[in-house]
Design a protein around this motif. Structure first.
Motif, PDB file in Angstrom:
ATOM      1  N   TYR A  34      62.949 -13.217  51.717  1.00  0.00           N
ATOM      2  CA  TYR A  34      63.869 -13.665  50.672  1.00  0.00           C
ATOM      3  C   TYR A  34      64.658 -12.519  50.057  1.00  0.00           C
ATOM      4  N   ASN A  35      64.207 -11.268  50.261  1.00  0.00           N
ATOM      5  CA  ASN A  35      65.019 -10.139  49.809  1.00  0.00           C
ATOM      6  C   ASN A  35      66.374 -10.127  50.502  1.00  0.00           C
ATOM      7  N   LEU A  36      66.403 -10.576  51.761  1.00  0.00           N
ATOM      8  CA  LEU A  36      67.668 -10.642  52.493  1.00  0.00           C
ATOM      9  C   LEU A  36      68.608 -11.669  51.853  1.00  0.00           C
ATOM     10  N   ILE A  37      68.039 -12.766  51.370  1.00  0.00           N
ATOM     11  CA  ILE A  37      68.869 -13.770  50.687  1.00  0.00           C
ATOM     12  C   ILE A  37      69.446 -13.175  49.410  1.00  0.00           C
ATOM     13  N   ARG A  38      68.585 -12.501  48.632  1.00  0.00           N
ATOM     14  CA  ARG A  38      69.062 -11.932  47.371  1.00  0.00           C
ATOM     15  C   ARG A  38      70.102 -10.834  47.611  1.00  0.00           C
ATOM     16  N   ASP A  39      69.945 -10.079  48.692  1.00  0.00           N
ATOM     17  CA  ASP A  39      70.976  -9.086  49.024  1.00  0.00           C
ATOM     18  C   ASP A  39      72.314  -9.765  49.278  1.00  0.00           C
ATOM     19  N   ALA A  40      72.277 -10.903  49.968  1.00  0.00           N
ATOM     20  CA  ALA A  40      73.518 -11.645  50.243  1.00  0.00           C
ATOM     21  C   ALA A  40      74.099 -12.227  48.963  1.00  0.00           C
ATOM     22  N   ILE A  41      73.231 -12.689  48.076  1.00  0.00           N
ATOM     23  CA  ILE A  41      73.699 -13.200  46.780  1.00  0.00           C
ATOM     24  C   ILE A  41      74.392 -12.078  46.009  1.00  0.00           C
ATOM     25  N   ASP A  42      73.770 -10.909  45.961  1.00  0.00           N
ATOM     26  CA  ASP A  42      74.344  -9.787  45.215  1.00  0.00           C
ATOM     27  C   ASP A  42      75.729  -9.412  45.730  1.00  0.00           C
ATOM     28  N   LYS A  43      75.944  -9.529  47.032  1.00  0.00           N
ATOM     29  CA  LYS A  43      77.220  -9.149  47.628  1.00  0.00           C
ATOM     30  C   LYS A  43      78.309 -10.203  47.431  1.00  0.00           C
ATOM     31  N   THR A  66      69.303  -7.832  42.432  1.00  0.00           N
ATOM     32  CA  THR A  66      68.491  -8.906  41.860  1.00  0.00           C
ATOM     33  C   THR A  66      67.020  -8.786  42.199  1.00  0.00           C
ATOM     34  N   SER A  67      66.693  -8.343  43.386  1.00  0.00           N
ATOM     35  CA  SER A  67      65.280  -8.236  43.752  1.00  0.00           C
ATOM     36  C   SER A  67      64.525  -7.337  42.793  1.00  0.00           C
ATOM     37  N   GLU A  68      65.190  -6.311  42.284  1.00  0.00           N
ATOM     38  CA  GLU A  68      64.542  -5.379  41.356  1.00  0.00           C
ATOM     39  C   GLU A  68      64.747  -5.791  39.901  1.00  0.00           C
ATOM     40  N   ARG A  69      65.972  -6.133  39.544  1.00  0.00           N
ATOM     41  CA  ARG A  69      66.287  -6.391  38.126  1.00  0.00           C
ATOM     42  C   ARG A  69      65.711  -7.705  37.609  1.00  0.00           C
ATOM     43  N   SER A  70      65.350  -8.611  38.518  1.00  0.00           N
ATOM     44  CA  SER A  70      64.796  -9.898  38.082  1.00  0.00           C
ATOM     45  C   SER A  70      63.317  -9.809  37.741  1.00  0.00           C
ATOM     46  N   LYS A  71      62.717  -8.640  37.894  1.00  0.00           N
ATOM     47  CA  LYS A  71      61.309  -8.477  37.538  1.00  0.00           C
ATOM     48  C   LYS A  71      61.111  -8.601  36.035  1.00  0.00           C
ATOM     49  N   GLY A  72      59.876  -8.846  35.642  1.00  0.00           N
ATOM     50  CA  GLY A  72      59.568  -8.931  34.216  1.00  0.00           C
ATOM     51  C   GLY A  72      60.315 -10.083  33.574  1.00  0.00           C
ATOM     52  N   PHE A  73      61.135  -9.769  32.579  1.00  0.00           N
ATOM     53  CA  PHE A  73      61.871 -10.820  31.906  1.00  0.00           C
ATOM     54  C   PHE A  73      63.339 -10.862  32.301  1.00  0.00           C
ATOM     55  N   GLY A  74      63.633 -10.199  33.437  1.00  0.00           N
ATOM     56  CA  GLY A  74      64.901 -10.437  34.090  1.00  0.00           C
ATOM     57  C   GLY A  74      66.103  -9.796  33.439  1.00  0.00           C
ATOM     58  N   TYR A  75      67.287 -10.279  33.854  1.00  0.00           N
ATOM     59  CA  TYR A  75      68.539  -9.719  33.345  1.00  0.00           C
ATOM     60  C   TYR A  75      69.566 -10.821  33.130  1.00  0.00           C
ATOM     61  N   TYR A  76      70.457 -10.569  32.177  1.00  0.00           N
ATOM     62  CA  TYR A  76      71.509 -11.526  31.869  1.00  0.00           C
ATOM     63  C   TYR A  76      72.697 -11.351  32.808  1.00  0.00           C
ATOM     64  N   LEU A  77      73.245 -12.444  33.257  1.00  0.00           N
ATOM     65  CA  LEU A  77      74.500 -12.410  33.992  1.00  0.00           C
ATOM     66  C   LEU A  77      75.645 -12.160  33.009  1.00  0.00           C
TER      67      LEU A  77
END
Length: 780
Positions: A604-613, A621-632
């Motif tokens: 699923y990291n490959l999916i998130r890489d495609a989402i980021d692009k 997203t794979s890293e920043r969504s950890k813990g309590f995440g990040y705001y768009l």
């Protein structure tokens, strides 16, 4: 449950390859033995905790339920499968969930299971006689299933053969627009992104989704006025707001964790104004289950003012409030933020001229609200500037839903209550990732920049023609212009308007595919061939190639966070949504496509890489969504309106509602019971409204009952007539209730049959679920 089943009078009869399927879209109509009691005096509290634990323990077992509940909405756990309410920065370590969140968990993680042996013993005809509540209680589906054109029974099928059937049907279509890909808000960002990309790679933008049914009006209204189709506030903004307006919503049932946020607002000196035809218990008094002293005490009154506005007269109410604010501004000043208006908005003078056209006494009469309560509201709003407007489907599901929301935005813009802390817009989304689905590309319209990024980074050219939304999809299937209907979650047949028409439309398809956890009526109302592809629940572990995967979701406030299941899956024969979608795409393209679908379904990291692009705002997203995440990114939060004409937010001119009721007509609003989430029925009680062991009820004003010579628990039929066609909902019990005269209320999906498929807001195309013209007559 299955003994002595008899056909109901209302059957959908379809001939398919010599087999007649008599499928009921209502289940057998029967009363369960209603008990009517006084509504409770407070919401949540010990009773809420008791109900939550009883339900989860019964469905899951004590140890399994406790383990899962402790991890729900926690930093290293899984996101609640119920509503999209955000998690606070410092969640409770004991219980960061509500009663209905616990019930949603128990519903998906139940130990009740059904497989092919069950379906061999029970035909789709027989199962269709059950109520929606009874269907849901049957449990999790544990293997992929096939319903052949010449059969009344689902049978087992291998995953590979299921994928081949889908690929074959798609290849045989005359053009890609004969396929429809529907998405429910329960899916993850990863699953939704893959699903949307496959639909585009296949060649269509036919991607209706549940946003078309719930908050499409919010997206249209906010995009038009503020340049973004999402709310502008965070959870923490609610805590420090001076005034919070909760409009057209029932937080105590639909998003109970909101009550804790409103309690914090009250404790910080803020005020809450409730605007809704019904005075809902959650906003009357709340006992916080995370606070022992609160539960032992008398609770916290939430709403300082309740304005029981008549159904769909919100624009009249806001116009009257604005006229009164204008009068105070003219007399004393310091009511409107004139500097903000000058710098950041367009249309001020036009709005003032429009308000002058309306007579205050006529507006007041339309609202049905006392002028004294309106004046209290005006005095509060005049003196405060940190104002938040929260709303749900009580605003969106009208023929003028977009305009209604825009009128509330006018109020916020005049007060300068956009783009600063503790102020702004807060559409409260219903399903747990409906906002995320839209963010990552589930949409029927065309975004040229998004398409360009897809072509650049994924290597294929998406279609450039607008696709079907929900309303258009139903009509296309009914006309037999769409032949394959695939659903990523949900219960489309019961969630959509005009139940009989929608059921007939679905049955015109050659193939229907349901990616689901549990049985619902959409698995029984099918095309000629039907597939059920069982998938993991949010709480279950998802291993791919020996690696534990995680998924991401977006909350109502635009924060992206991880979700990682911890329970053993219901069966070794079920698969994750991303793996199922990737396998369908891989089989369809036979491994020959620019996108490596198979690889994405396994990592699923490959999916998130495609989402980021490809998706604007997503990054690492794979890293920043950890813990309590990040705001768009959110332009309205920083007062950036550069994408709008002249770079300014838009004040709008909106018109009053026009229903033109006949003398014998009433205006029906549909809503949920407390033991319910969307079309999923957990139980037959609505204790906050005093209703037990029954769902087929109609809430009526006692004056209306008297005029129609009805008494409590009389059995009535409800009729709606639009464009010469009459629709009927049979056998409902009358319940006297405090609801505005001329309005009645009832639960959905039982009353969705009354909503015409061709009556919707022309801009959002949301159906008129909250304002249906009806007649009622005593049942023979």
């Amino acid at each position: 449950m299955f003994k002595n089943l008899k056909a109901t009078k209302k059957l959908i009869k379809v001939m398919k390859n010599g087999v007649k399927r008599n499928i009921s879209y209502t289940g057998k109509i029967k009363f369960s033995g209603i008990q009517i009691k006084e509504p409770l005096s407070s919401s949540a509290g010990f009773l809420g905790v008791k109900e939550a634990l009883n339900h989860t323990f019964k469905e899951m077992g004590i140890i399994r339920a406790t383990t899962a509940l402790m991890k729900m909405n926690q930093e290293d756990g899984f996101r609640c499968p119920s509503c999209a309410w955000p998690v606070p920065l410092k969640p409770s370590k004991v219980a960061e969930y509500c009663e209905n969140g616990a019930k949603a968990l128990a519903d998906e993680a139940t130990t009740q299971h059904i497989n092919a042996d069950f379906f061999a013993s029970h035909s789709v005809e027989e199962l269709s006689q059950l109520t929606d509540f009874e269907l849901n209680k049957l449990g999790r589906i544990t293997e992929p299933l096939l319903l052949r054109p010449d059969s009344l029974h689902y049978e087992s099928i291998s995953w590979e053969n299921a994928y081949k059937i889908i690929a074959k049907e798609l290849h045989e279509l005359n053009n890609p627009d004969e396929a429809i890909f529907y998405t429910s808000g329960r899916s993850s960002n990863e699953a939704a992104f893959l699903y949307g990309m496959f639909a585009r790679a296949f060649g269509t933008n036919n991607m209706p989704d549940c946003s078309n049914m719930c908050h499409e009006a919010s997206g249209v209204a906010l995009s038009n006025t503020l340049g973004i189709g999402k709310g502008s506030t965070t959870l923490e903004d609610l805590h420090e707001a001076e005034v919070v307006l909760t409009v057209g919503q029932n937080p105590g049932t639909n998003h109970p964790r909101m009550l804790a946020a409103l309690e914090k607002c009250k404790n910080n000196g803020g005020s809450v104004i409730s605007i809704n035809p019904l005075e809902e218990l959650g906003l009357v008094n709340f006992k916080n289950p995370q606070n022992i002293s609160d539960m032992l005490g008398s609770g916290t009154p939430i709403a300082d003012i309740h304005l029981p506005v008549k159904v769909n007269e919100d624009i009249a109410l806001v116009k009257l409030i604005l006229k009164k604010l204008v009068a105070i501004e003219t007399l004393k000043g310091n009511v409107f933020d004139l500097e903000f208006i000058e710098q950041y908005t367009n249309g001020y003078q036009e709005l003032m001229e429009d308000l002058n056209k309306y007579d205050s006494s006529k507006l007041l009469a339309r609202t049905g609200v006392s002028e004294n309560d309106i004046d209290k509201t005006v005095a509060l709003l005049a003196s405060k500037s940190k104002i938040i407007v929260c709303w749900a489907m009580g605003l969106t599901q009208h023929k003028n839903g977009v305009e209604t929301i825009q009128e509330f935005v006018n109020l916020l813009l005049l007060k300068g209550a956009i783009g600063k802390p503790s102020a702004g817009t807060f559409p409260v989304r219903g399903h747990s990732n409906v906002q995320g689905d839209r963010s990552v590309g589930i949409m029927h319209f065309v975004n040229r920049e998004f398409n360009q990024r897809i072509q650049k980074h994924l290597g294929f050219a998406p279609p450039t023609t607008k696709g079907y939304d929900v309303a258009a999809a139903i009509s296309a299937m009914h006309r037999k212009e769409a032949k394959v209907f695939m659903c990523l979650g949900g219960n489309f047949a019961m969630a959509a308007a005009d139940t009989e028409y929608t059921a007939q439309a679905i049955q015109n398809c050659q193939l229907t595919v349901q990616i689901s956890t549990k049985l619902n009526r959409s698995h029984l109302i099918t095309g000629q061939t039907a597939l059920i592809l069982p998938t993991y629940g949010r709480s279950e572990k998802d291993y791919q190639n020996g690696q534990l995967q995680f998924l991401t979701m977006e909350s109502s406030t635009g924060k992206v966070r991880q979700s990682r299941g911890l329970l053993k899956p219901a069966s070794g024969a079920i698969k994750s949504e991303p793996e199922i979608i990737a396998s369908i795409a891989h089989t369809y393209f036979n491994g020959n496509h620019a996108v490596n679908w198979k690889a994405m379904g396994q990592d699923y990291n490959l999916i998130r890489d495609a989402i980021d692009k490809t998706v604007k705002g997503f990054e690492n997203t794979s890293e920043r969504s950890k813990g309590f995440g990040y705001y768009l990114p959110n332009n309205a939060r920083i007062r950036d309106f550069s994408m709008l004409p002249q770079g300014k937010a838009k004040l709008t001119i909106n018109t009053l509602s026009e229903h033109r009721l006949e003398k014998d007509e009433l205006l029906l609003m549909t809503f949920r019971a407390h033991d319910q989430f969307n079309t999923t029925i957990y139980g037959l009680n609505d204790r906050y409204r005093g209703i037990y062991n029954e769902r087929r009820v109609v809430f009526m004003n006692q004056e209306d009952m008297l005029e129609k010579n009805l008494k409590a628990q009389d059995i009535i039929n409800i009729y709606s007539t639009y464009h010469g066609k009459t629709r009927t909902a049979k056998q409902f019990l009358v319940v006297p209730y405090k609801i505005p005269k001329g309005n009645i209320g009832a639960y959905y999906p039982e009353t969705n049959v009354l909503i015409p498929h061709d009556e919707f807001d022309p801009r959002s195309r949301q159906h008129i679920s909250k304002s249906i013209k009806v007649r009622v007559e005593r049942s023979e």
